[in-house]
Structure formats: structure tokens, C-alpha cells
Design a protein around this motif. Sequence first.
Motif, PDB file in Angstrom:
ATOM      1  N   UNK A  14       0.766  -1.068  -0.078  1.00 20.24           N
ATOM      2  CA  UNK A  14       0.013   0.154   0.128  1.00 20.24           C
ATOM      3  C   UNK A  14       0.784   1.265   0.030  1.00 20.24           C
ATOM      4  N   UNK A  15       2.084   1.209  -0.049  1.00 22.79           N
ATOM      5  CA  UNK A  15       3.073   2.283  -0.242  1.00 22.79           C
ATOM      6  C   UNK A  15       2.803   3.548  -1.289  1.00 22.79           C
ATOM      7  N   UNK A  16       2.665   3.096  -2.519  1.00 24.37           N
ATOM      8  CA  UNK A  16       2.403   3.846  -3.665  1.00 24.37           C
ATOM      9  C   UNK A  16       0.785   4.232  -3.437  1.00 24.37           C
ATOM     10  N   UNK A  48       4.107   4.423 -11.042  1.00 20.17           N
ATOM     11  CA  UNK A  48       4.342   3.154 -10.973  1.00 20.17           C
ATOM     12  C   UNK A  48       5.519   2.874  -9.897  1.00 20.17           C
ATOM     13  N   UNK A  49       5.469   1.736  -9.140  1.00 20.86           N
ATOM     14  CA  UNK A  49       6.651   1.285  -8.379  1.00 20.86           C
ATOM     15  C   UNK A  49       7.831   0.663  -9.240  1.00 20.86           C
ATOM     16  N   UNK A  50       8.669   0.643  -8.807  1.00 23.24           N
ATOM     17  CA  UNK A  50       9.922  -0.485  -9.354  1.00 23.24           C
ATOM     18  C   UNK A  50      10.342  -1.466  -8.614  1.00 23.24           C
ATOM     19  N   UNK A  51      10.092  -2.847  -8.853  1.00 25.54           N
ATOM     20  CA  UNK A  51      10.551  -3.753  -7.912  1.00 25.54           C
ATOM     21  C   UNK A  51      11.889  -4.554  -8.232  1.00 25.54           C
ATOM     22  N   UNK A  81       5.117  10.652 -16.261  1.00 23.80           N
ATOM     23  CA  UNK A  81       5.376   9.328 -15.256  1.00 23.80           C
ATOM     24  C   UNK A  81       6.010   9.978 -13.994  1.00 23.80           C
ATOM     25  N   UNK A  82       5.331   9.343 -12.705  1.00 21.17           N
ATOM     26  CA  UNK A  82       5.979   9.461 -11.772  1.00 21.17           C
ATOM     27  C   UNK A  82       6.519   8.025 -11.039  1.00 21.17           C
ATOM     28  N   UNK A  83       7.349   8.079 -10.172  1.00 21.75           N
ATOM     29  CA  UNK A  83       7.928   6.704 -10.034  1.00 21.75           C
ATOM     30  C   UNK A  83       8.170   6.489  -8.404  1.00 21.75           C
ATOM     31  N   UNK A  84       7.914   5.502  -7.967  1.00 21.96           N
ATOM     32  CA  UNK A  84       8.276   5.251  -6.442  1.00 21.96           C
ATOM     33  C   UNK A  84       9.163   4.132  -6.597  1.00 21.96           C
ATOM     34  N   UNK A  85      10.273   4.164  -5.511  1.00 25.20           N
ATOM     35  CA  UNK A  85      11.156   3.231  -5.593  1.00 25.20           C
ATOM     36  C   UNK A  85      11.752   3.068  -4.153  1.00 25.20           C
ATOM     37  N   UNK A  86      12.834   2.003  -4.239  1.00 27.14           N
ATOM     38  CA  UNK A  86      13.575   2.033  -2.818  1.00 27.14           C
ATOM     39  C   UNK A  86      15.024   2.008  -3.376  1.00 27.14           C
ATOM     40  N   UNK A 113      10.827   7.983  -2.859  1.00 30.00           N
ATOM     41  CA  UNK A 113      11.228   6.680  -2.087  1.00 30.00           C
ATOM     42  C   UNK A 113       9.976   6.145  -1.451  1.00 30.00           C
ATOM     43  N   UNK A 114       9.641   5.041  -1.409  1.00 29.08           N
ATOM     44  CA  UNK A 114       8.402   4.307  -0.805  1.00 29.08           C
ATOM     45  C   UNK A 114       7.217   5.104  -0.886  1.00 29.08           C
ATOM     46  N   UNK A 115       6.613   5.305   0.344  1.00 29.17           N
ATOM     47  CA  UNK A 115       5.383   5.877   0.362  1.00 29.17           C
ATOM     48  C   UNK A 115       5.673   7.774   0.384  1.00 29.17           C
ATOM     49  N   UNK A 116       7.018   8.053   0.229  1.00 28.62           N
ATOM     50  CA  UNK A 116       6.882   9.635   0.261  1.00 28.62           C
ATOM     51  C   UNK A 116       6.951  10.120   1.480  1.00 28.62           C
ATOM     52  N   UNK A 117       7.758  11.410   1.489  1.00 30.59           N
ATOM     53  CA  UNK A 117       7.713  12.030   2.474  1.00 30.59           C
ATOM     54  C   UNK A 117       6.648  13.287   2.556  1.00 30.59           C
ATOM     55  N   UNK A 118       6.275  13.793   3.756  1.00 31.39           N
ATOM     56  CA  UNK A 118       5.273  14.930   3.478  1.00 31.39           C
ATOM     57  C   UNK A 118       5.669  16.029   2.295  1.00 31.39           C
TER      58      UNK A 118
END
Length: 145
Positions: A14-16, A48-51, A81-86, A113-118
Motif C-alpha cells: 500500500x505504499x504507492x 508506478x513502483x519499481x520492484x 510518469x511518476x515513480x516510487x522506488x527503494x 522513495x517508498x510512500x514518500x515524505x510529506x
Amino acid sequence: MRQTPLYYYSSASGLVRSFAERLERPVFNLAEREHRLSEVDGPWVLLTPSYKTGNDSNDTIPEAVRRFLRSEANRRRLVGVMGSGNRNFGQHYQMAAREIARRSGRPMLFEFELAGTPWDVEEGRAILEQLDAALVTAHQPVQPD
């Protein structure tokens, strides 16, 4: 002003989804079949996340995102495009989002990164608000003098 919708994929973590929902705009989860099989009716943004975790034979783009992008209409109407990653993924950090942006010729709007900061959420909102305004300006008819 029309808010450009965000189509995203989020795993069970549920992070994204958490990030997408905090952007305060229409969001659609590609993990849900009805959204994954739909076609957009106007400009939209992909999140999209990257795994990929270091195995070069693994594909980093989630299958739900691939399926959604099989639609020619969806590919044509994608505007960014926006991306979430680790960052633990090293060279594979943000690989899915960057690859989709490269293949589609659309810009990378934001990475977090991950769920993002404020701060990430505020920055994402600001970027999307600027995009909304730019799309309105781009689609206004030219007024004769």
C-alpha cells in the motif's frame, strides 16, 4: 480546472496507494481489474513502483501497468510518469518509471522513495497542479486579434 487523473499500481504494501491518495486528485488503482481494463478519456499521469532488486533477468515494470499500457489510447493520452522506488535497489531504483518514460517519450515528472515524505507529497501536488494548468493553456483556442 480539470485535474489530470493519476493511474497507479500499488502492491499489498500500500505504499504507492498511500502516496497517490494524498495527492488529492482522482486516482485509479491498476491492481483493480476494472481500472486496468479501462481506457482513459483524456490526459493522465502514471505512477508506478519499481520492484527489480538486482536480478537482471527480472522485469521491473509491474504486469498490471504493462496490461494497461497495451491500450493504444492509454499510451497516446499518457502525459507524464511518476515513480516510487527503494534506494536499496541500487542501479534499479526507479527503473520501471524511467523505462516507461523513455519508451513513451513522456517526461519523468517526479521520483520519490517508498510512500514518500510529506515534502514529496507537497512537491507532487505542485507538479501536478502545474501540469493541469499547462494542459488547459495548451488546449485553449487561439483568439483572433
